[in-house]
Design an enzyme around this catalytic site. Structure first.
Site, PDB file in Angstrom:
ATOM      1  N   TYR A  60       0.982  -1.120   0.065  1.00 28.09           N
ATOM      2  CA  TYR A  60      -0.033  -0.119  -0.086  1.00 28.09           C
ATOM      3  C   TYR A  60       1.057   1.315  -0.178  1.00 28.09           C
ATOM      4  O   TYR A  60       1.691   1.492   0.823  1.00 28.09           O
ATOM      5  CB  TYR A  60      -0.962  -0.197   1.232  1.00 28.09           C
ATOM      6  CG  TYR A  60      -1.723   1.258   1.416  1.00 28.09           C
ATOM      7  CD1 TYR A  60      -3.144   1.079   1.129  1.00 28.09           C
ATOM      8  CD2 TYR A  60      -1.217   2.255   1.925  1.00 28.09           C
ATOM      9  CE1 TYR A  60      -3.973   2.143   0.995  1.00 28.09           C
ATOM     10  CE2 TYR A  60      -2.177   3.362   1.965  1.00 28.09           C
ATOM     11  CZ  TYR A  60      -3.447   3.418   1.533  1.00 28.09           C
ATOM     12  OH  TYR A  60      -4.456   4.542   1.635  1.00 28.09           O
ATOM     13  N   THR A 100      11.145   0.643   2.802  1.00 29.41           N
ATOM     14  CA  THR A 100      11.238   2.254   2.356  1.00 29.41           C
ATOM     15  C   THR A 100      12.075   2.955   3.109  1.00 29.41           C
ATOM     16  O   THR A 100      12.217   2.484   4.499  1.00 29.41           O
ATOM     17  CB  THR A 100       9.814   2.663   2.418  1.00 29.41           C
ATOM     18  OG1 THR A 100       9.906   4.204   1.969  1.00 29.41           O
ATOM     19  CG2 THR A 100       9.025   2.404   3.493  1.00 29.41           C
ATOM     20  N   ASP A 101      12.625   3.921   2.716  1.00 28.11           N
ATOM     21  CA  ASP A 101      13.161   5.118   3.702  1.00 28.11           C
ATOM     22  C   ASP A 101      12.124   5.784   4.447  1.00 28.11           C
ATOM     23  O   ASP A 101      12.645   6.468   5.564  1.00 28.11           O
ATOM     24  CB  ASP A 101      13.696   6.297   2.833  1.00 28.11           C
ATOM     25  CG  ASP A 101      12.647   6.889   1.706  1.00 28.11           C
ATOM     26  OD1 ASP A 101      11.837   6.268   1.035  1.00 28.11           O
ATOM     27  OD2 ASP A 101      12.426   8.212   1.931  1.00 28.11           O
ATOM     28  N   TYR A 124       1.982   5.268   6.929  1.00 26.72           N
ATOM     29  CA  TYR A 124       2.629   4.554   5.996  1.00 26.72           C
ATOM     30  C   TYR A 124       3.951   3.990   6.433  1.00 26.72           C
ATOM     31  O   TYR A 124       4.340   2.667   6.424  1.00 26.72           O
ATOM     32  CB  TYR A 124       2.960   5.433   4.579  1.00 26.72           C
ATOM     33  CG  TYR A 124       3.843   4.774   3.823  1.00 26.72           C
ATOM     34  CD1 TYR A 124       3.299   3.520   2.941  1.00 26.72           C
ATOM     35  CD2 TYR A 124       5.063   5.202   3.491  1.00 26.72           C
ATOM     36  CE1 TYR A 124       4.104   3.022   2.211  1.00 26.72           C
ATOM     37  CE2 TYR A 124       5.803   4.561   2.590  1.00 26.72           C
ATOM     38  CZ  TYR A 124       5.472   3.419   1.705  1.00 26.72           C
ATOM     39  OH  TYR A 124       6.205   2.878   0.893  1.00 26.72           O
ATOM     40  N   TRP A 149      12.376   7.010  -3.035  1.00 25.07           N
ATOM     41  CA  TRP A 149      11.893   7.813  -4.132  1.00 25.07           C
ATOM     42  C   TRP A 149      11.915   7.374  -5.458  1.00 25.07           C
ATOM     43  O   TRP A 149      12.602   7.468  -6.428  1.00 25.07           O
ATOM     44  CB  TRP A 149      12.973   9.031  -4.357  1.00 25.07           C
ATOM     45  CG  TRP A 149      13.006  10.085  -3.002  1.00 25.07           C
ATOM     46  CD1 TRP A 149      12.591   9.724  -1.666  1.00 25.07           C
ATOM     47  CD2 TRP A 149      13.487  11.282  -2.987  1.00 25.07           C
ATOM     48  NE1 TRP A 149      12.763  10.769  -1.074  1.00 25.07           N
ATOM     49  CE2 TRP A 149      13.233  11.729  -1.611  1.00 25.07           C
ATOM     50  CE3 TRP A 149      13.907  12.136  -3.900  1.00 25.07           C
ATOM     51  CZ2 TRP A 149      13.624  13.140  -1.412  1.00 25.07           C
ATOM     52  CZ3 TRP A 149      14.514  13.496  -3.638  1.00 25.07           C
ATOM     53  CH2 TRP A 149      14.056  14.057  -2.528  1.00 25.07           C
TER      54      TRP A 149
END
Length: 291
Positions: A60, A100-101, A124, A149
Site C-alpha cells: 500500500y 522504504t526510507d 505509511y 524515491w
C-alpha cells in the site's frame, strides 16, 4: 523460478519485463490473482510454481491517504508481508521483501545505514516498519531491501507527475528542503535479479540492505532534472520554483533526509544503482517517445 507477488505495481511490472529480457524463469501474480493477506492463496501460488525465491513487490503506497486508510495500509504493508513470510518459512523458500526510507524520521544529518534506529513519522512508515518486523519474525531466510524515491516507466510516480505538469503549467512549485536518492525501478529490478540466485545458495547474505540511486538531491533538484531532460523533446520549459515543506503541507509528514548509504549492498552483491541523474534522463526519453 522467481515468484513475484504484486505484479500490477510499478516495480512488479518492471521486474517482469527485466526477468523476461534476461530469460529468468518467473511467474507473477497481481492482487486480483493472489491477495497477500490470504495465506491459502499465497500457499497455492507457491505450490503451483515451486519457486526458488519469492519477491514481495506488493504494498500500500498512498502515503497521505494512509493517514485515513489505516487498516488498508496495515493489510498491505504489515499483515500481508507477515503472511507471505510465514508461507515461505513453511515451504523453506527465501523471500525478498521491499521496504522504504519512510521507516526513518529523517532527523539524521548523514546518510542512513541499515543499523540506524527506525522512527517512522506517519501511518505509511509505521506499517512498513511493522511489515519488516513481521518478515523478520516469521523467517530468517529473507532479504529486506529498503529503497527510496522510486520512479519508472510504469505506474504513478513523481517523474511522471512532473512530465504531466510540465505540459500543463508554466511554473512548478517543488519542495527543496527534503533530500533523498531517486531510484529507478529498472535498477531495483536488476538488483533483485542479482540477489535471487545468490540467496538461493548462500544463507550468509540474508538480512536488511539499503539500495538507492547513486547520488542525492532534493525534490526540487529532481524536478529540475526532469524538466531539463524533457525540454529539448517537448519544447516546454516551465520554471521550477523552490519552496519549503511548510509551503506545501501534506497529511503525512515526510523525512527531511532520505539519503541512503548503500555500501553494504555493494560489498555483498557487487552491484550498485546508476547515478539518479542518468537514469532520470533515460526514462524521460522513454516516456516522451525519444528513447
Amino acid at each position: 523460478m522467481i515468484l513475484i507477488l504484486g505484479a500490477g505495481g510499478q516495480l512488479g511490472q518492471e521486474l517482469q519485463r527485466s526477468a523476461s529480457n534476461k530469460a529468468v524463469p518467473h511467474r507473477a501474480f497481481s492482487h486480483a490473482e493472489v491477495d497477500i493477506v490470504d495465506a491459502g492463496a499465497v500457499a497455492r501460488a507457491l505450490d503451483a510454481t515451486r519457486p526458488t525465491v519469492v519477491v514481495n513487490a506488493a504494498a500500500y503506497t498512498k502515503v497521505d491517504l494512509a493517514e485515513k486508510e489505516i487498516e488498508a495500509a496495515r493489510l498491505g504493508n504489515e499483515i500481508g508481508p507477515g503472511v507471505i513470510a510465514g508461507v515461505c518459512a513453511a515451504e523453506r523458500t527465501p523471500l525478498i521483501h521491499i521496504s522504504t526510507d519512510y521507516v526513518f524520521d529523517g532527523a539524521k544529518s548523514a546518510p542512513y545505514v541499515e543499523s540506524d534506529p527506525i522512527s517512522p513519522l506517519g501511518v505509511y512508515g509505521r506499517t512498513k516498519a511493522a511489515g519488516e518486523a513481521a518478515v523478520r519474525e516469521a523467517t530468517d531466510h529473507h532479504i529486506i531491501l529498503r529503497t527510496s524515491w522510486v520512479y519508472g516507466e510504469f505506474g504513478n510516480n513523481f517523474l511522471k507527475t512532473m512530465l504531466r505538469l510540465a505540459r500543463e503549467r508554466d511554473e512548478l512549485r517543488v519542495v527543496a528542503d527534503q533530500r533523498g536518492c531517486p531510484t529507478s525501478t529498472r535498477d531495483i529490478a536488476d538488483a533483485i535479479l542479482r540477489i535471487a540466485p545468490r540467496i538461493a545458495s548462500d544463507a550468509n547474505l540474508y538480512g536488511t540492505y539499503h539500495f538507492a540511486g547513486a547520488g542525492a538531491t532534493t525534490w526540487h533538484g529532481f524536478a529540475n532534472r526532469i524538466v531539463d531532460a524533457q525540454a529539448p523533446i517537448t519544447g516546454r520549459r516551465p520554471s521550477v520554483v523552490a519552496i519549503t515543506s511548510a509551503d506545501y503541507p501534506t497529511p503525512a509528514r515526510r523525512p527531511a533526509n532520505s539519503v541512503f548509504d548503500c555500501s553494504l549492498f555493494e560489498r555483498s552483491f557487487g552491484f550498485s544503482a546508476h547515478p539518479w541523474s542518468e537514469e532520470t534522463d533515460a526514462i524521460v526519453k522513454l516516456l516522451t517517445g525519444d528513447g
